[in-house]
Design an enzyme around this catalytic site. Structure first.
Site, mmCIF file in Angstrom:
data_model
loop_
_atom_site.group_PDB
_atom_site.id
_atom_site.type_symbol
_atom_site.label_atom_id
_atom_site.label_comp_id
_atom_site.label_asym_id
_atom_site.label_seq_id
_atom_site.Cartn_x
_atom_site.Cartn_y
_atom_site.Cartn_z
ATOM 1 N N SER A 187 0.719 -1.052 0.000
ATOM 2 C CA SER A 187 0.099 -0.012 -0.037
ATOM 3 C C SER A 187 0.703 1.301 0.006
ATOM 4 C CB SER A 187 -0.784 -0.105 1.091
ATOM 5 O OG SER A 187 -1.863 1.238 1.269
ATOM 6 N N ARG A 229 -0.877 -4.292 -6.841
ATOM 7 C CA ARG A 229 -1.949 -4.927 -6.377
ATOM 8 C C ARG A 229 -3.165 -4.305 -6.804
ATOM 9 N NH1 ARG A 229 -4.190 -3.574 -0.237
ATOM 10 N NH2 ARG A 229 -6.096 -4.351 -1.475
ATOM 11 N N THR A 269 -6.679 1.241 5.188
ATOM 12 C CA THR A 269 -5.915 0.497 6.404
ATOM 13 C C THR A 269 -7.151 0.577 7.697
ATOM 14 O OG1 THR A 269 -4.041 0.620 5.526
ATOM 15 C CG2 THR A 269 -4.209 -0.156 8.045
ATOM 16 N N CYS A 298 -1.285 -6.476 -17.385
ATOM 17 C CA CYS A 298 -0.456 -7.317 -16.163
ATOM 18 C C CYS A 298 0.772 -6.452 -16.016
ATOM 19 C CB CYS A 298 -0.068 -8.759 -16.667
ATOM 20 S SG CYS A 298 1.007 -9.622 -15.630
ATOM 21 N N CYS A 320 4.278 -13.619 -11.435
ATOM 22 C CA CYS A 320 3.048 -13.326 -10.877
ATOM 23 C C CYS A 320 3.017 -12.745 -9.504
ATOM 24 C CB CYS A 320 1.857 -14.271 -10.953
ATOM 25 S SG CYS A 320 0.286 -13.610 -10.149
ATOM 26 N N CYS A 366 -1.532 -9.473 -8.003
ATOM 27 C CA CYS A 366 -2.225 -8.336 -7.969
ATOM 28 C C CYS A 366 -3.697 -8.530 -8.432
ATOM 29 C CB CYS A 366 -1.512 -7.378 -8.900
ATOM 30 S SG CYS A 366 -1.686 -7.548 -10.633
ATOM 31 N N CYS A 380 -5.838 -9.509 -13.601
ATOM 32 C CA CYS A 380 -6.163 -10.255 -14.840
ATOM 33 C C CYS A 380 -7.684 -11.038 -14.658
ATOM 34 C CB CYS A 380 -5.208 -11.326 -15.144
ATOM 35 S SG CYS A 380 -4.854 -12.340 -13.798
#
Length: 543
Positions: free
Chosen positions: A54, A299, A335, A489, A512, A515, A518
């Protein structure tokens, strides 16, 4: 080989802020009441915080509720925000604008969310919570009545073709009276629960953004601890939602990130390349010249807000945190909301599990507690801001100002959300975007970025990115959209390989970053993201 089974009162899937807050408050309540309550947290990352990413600026409101003495406990909130800047960028220029009220950060802290979660994990374990990192929850278990009975972790040592290899170990079944799903955005098990229990029946489609972030060590001469900078505008066109952040932490570190709404329509757009191009702007570049890039990650974010919240409970379980969609988009913060959802979930769970008549399997008190909390009011008051950007950057800014200052979040209407995967136009109908080549100093290629994310997967395991129809990527995605998975991606997982017999989609699953973009943006919804072997994926330091 049969699976080992372990019994708990509560099993929590995911050691993020919401899952750990749930576990901590459960143990606090049990300790106060003199009751025994067994709580287990499973985490697919190699350690707590390995998969957390984050910005991050944290509003300590929920932390104050969880640990009023967090400063004495050594919580890693070391950099209070001292300045807020908001800029509108053109290609070469920048105009400083008044900071929107939701983005004022007085009293907030710039943090590494990964380090904050590691600290939360230590507090949880000190209270008796059992935390198992490196174990991916791969399957939801159900009892004879159809209620959630717990989860099973994934088998280890399965070969690429699905056979049991020489190091095969079966997963473990974790049974619970209640199972809490805190998987983060677009959780793979949560997606199945949404369908099984029709949890989205009365909700708008969830809409998402992709956030891409780098951590830099910068020249001390340009480092200003406590400074936050947000931008809108260039390099995105006005019809694409998105923006950036720069946060100056302690130790000459600056986190820089770029968010693009996944409802963009041009299939030629690459969020990764937009981020790299953004860093070359004169007002941004000045912070990174002579610096060193430390880490990289990405992400997805749940941006649908209030009107996209699903039903939060079902027989045997509940949803907390970003897997449910608790994110305040105008604040660019989730958060504090994730933690608050976990705190209220724990209170409802404890009351349910310790009731004299605990036969009911659904904790209906949880959503009722949320609705009586500040979280519900906060999320409701900003519900129209994100969907207003369907009218473009200027329309969204104008409406958001009216909604904020005139209606104060209480407009007598609610704007609706749409599914992101339906928004792509045909490639032939859109302007092709040509991105500059990376210079290797400020901007970088995907593979060198993935390298510094410390991403690793066991290569012989089955591919965790599953195609429902193997022909669709070529017959539809390539033909109509010029294979947008190559561009949305941020890790170079999807690649069109041209061969004599024709093009084919190659999936480089070892790249990968988890995140989930896709799974969200694929226009045919043909890609199903599932968990790989436990501990696989990125290992983010200080992210």
């Amino acid at each position: 080989m049969s699976r080992e089974c372990m019994e708990y009162d509560v099993v929590i899937v995911g050691a993020g802020p919401s899952g750990l807050s749930t576990a901590i408050r459960l143990k606090q309540l049990a300790e106060k009441a003199g009751r025994e309550l067994s709580v287990c947290v499973v985490e697919k990352g190699s350690e707590v915080g390995a998969h957390i990413l984050s910005g991050a600026v944290i509003e300590p409101r929920a932390l104050n509720e969880l640990f009023p003495d967090w400063k004495e406990r050594g919580a890693p909130l070391n950099t209070p925000v001292t300045e807020d800047h908001f800029m509108l960028l053109s290609e070469k220029g920048a105009r400083k604008l008044p900071t929107p009220p939701q983005m004022h950060n007085e009293g907030n802290y710039i943090v590494s969310l990964g380090n904050f979660c590691r600290w939360l994990g230590e507090q949880a374990e000190a209270l008796g919570v059992e935390i198992y990192p490196g174990f991916a929850a791969a399957e939801v278990l159900f009892d004879e009545a159809g209620a959630v009975r717990g989860i099973a972790t994934g088998d280890m040592g399965v070969t690429r073709d699905g056979e049991q290899g020489p190091n095969y170990q079966p997963g473990i079944e974790l049974h619970a009276r209640q199972t809490v799903f805190s998987e983060g955005c677009r959780g793979s098990l949560t997606k199945g629960l949404m369908a099984r229990y029709d949890l989205r029946r009365d909700a708008d489609p969830q809409t998402y953004g992709i956030g891409i972030k780098e951590l830099w060590e910068v020249d001390p001469a340009v480092h200003r601890p406590g400074l936050t900078v947000h931008t809108a505008g260039w390099p995105l066109k006005s019809d694409t939602y998105g923006g950036s952040f720069l946060y100056h932490l302690e130790g000459n570190l600056v986190s820089v990130g770029f968010v693009v709404g996944l409802d963009y329509s041009n299939p030629w757009l690459s969020p990764y390349e937009e981020f790299q191009r953004f860093k070359t702007h004169p007002e941004i570049r000045k912070y990174f010249e002579g610096g060193r890039r430390v880490s990289y990650g990405a992400r997805a974010l749940s941006e649908g807000g209030f009107q996209s919240l699903p039903k939060l409970t079902f027989p045997g379980g509940m949803l907390v945190g970003d897997t449910a969609g608790f994110l305040n988009v105008p604040k660019i913060k989730g958060t504090h909301m994730s933690m608050k959802s976990g705190i209220e979930a724990a209170a409802a769970l404890f009351a349910h599990l310790t009731a004299d008549d605990a036969k009911a399997t659904e904790v209906t008190g949880y959503p009722e507690r949320l609705k009586a909390s500040w979280l519900w009011d906060e999320l409701y008051s900003v519900r129209n801001v994100r969907p207003s950007f369907r009218w473009g950057l200027w329309g969204g800014i104008a409406y958001s100002a009216i909604d904020t200052f005139l209606f104060r979040g209480r407009a007598p209407w609610t704007l609706r959300n749409h599914a992101d995967h339906t928004q792509l136009k045909k490639a032939a109908d859109c302007e092709q975007i040509v991105y500059p080549k990376p210079d290797g100093k400020i901007s970088f290629d995907r593979l060198s970025s993935v390298f510094i994310s410390a991403t690793n997967h066991e290569e012989e395991q089955p591919c965790h990115l599953r195609l429902k129809n193997p022909l669709t990527p070529i017959v539809t995605n390539l033909a109509d959209f010029e294979a947008p998975e190559q561009r949305y991606c941020p890790a170079g997982v999807y690649e069109i390989v041209r061969e004599e017999q024709g093009p084919r989609l190659q999936i480089n699953a070892q790249n990968c970053l988890h995140c989930k973009t896709c799974d969200i943006k694929d226009p045919t919804q043909n890609i199903d993201w599932a968990v790989p072997e436990g501990s696989g994926g990125p290992n983010y330091p200080n992210m």
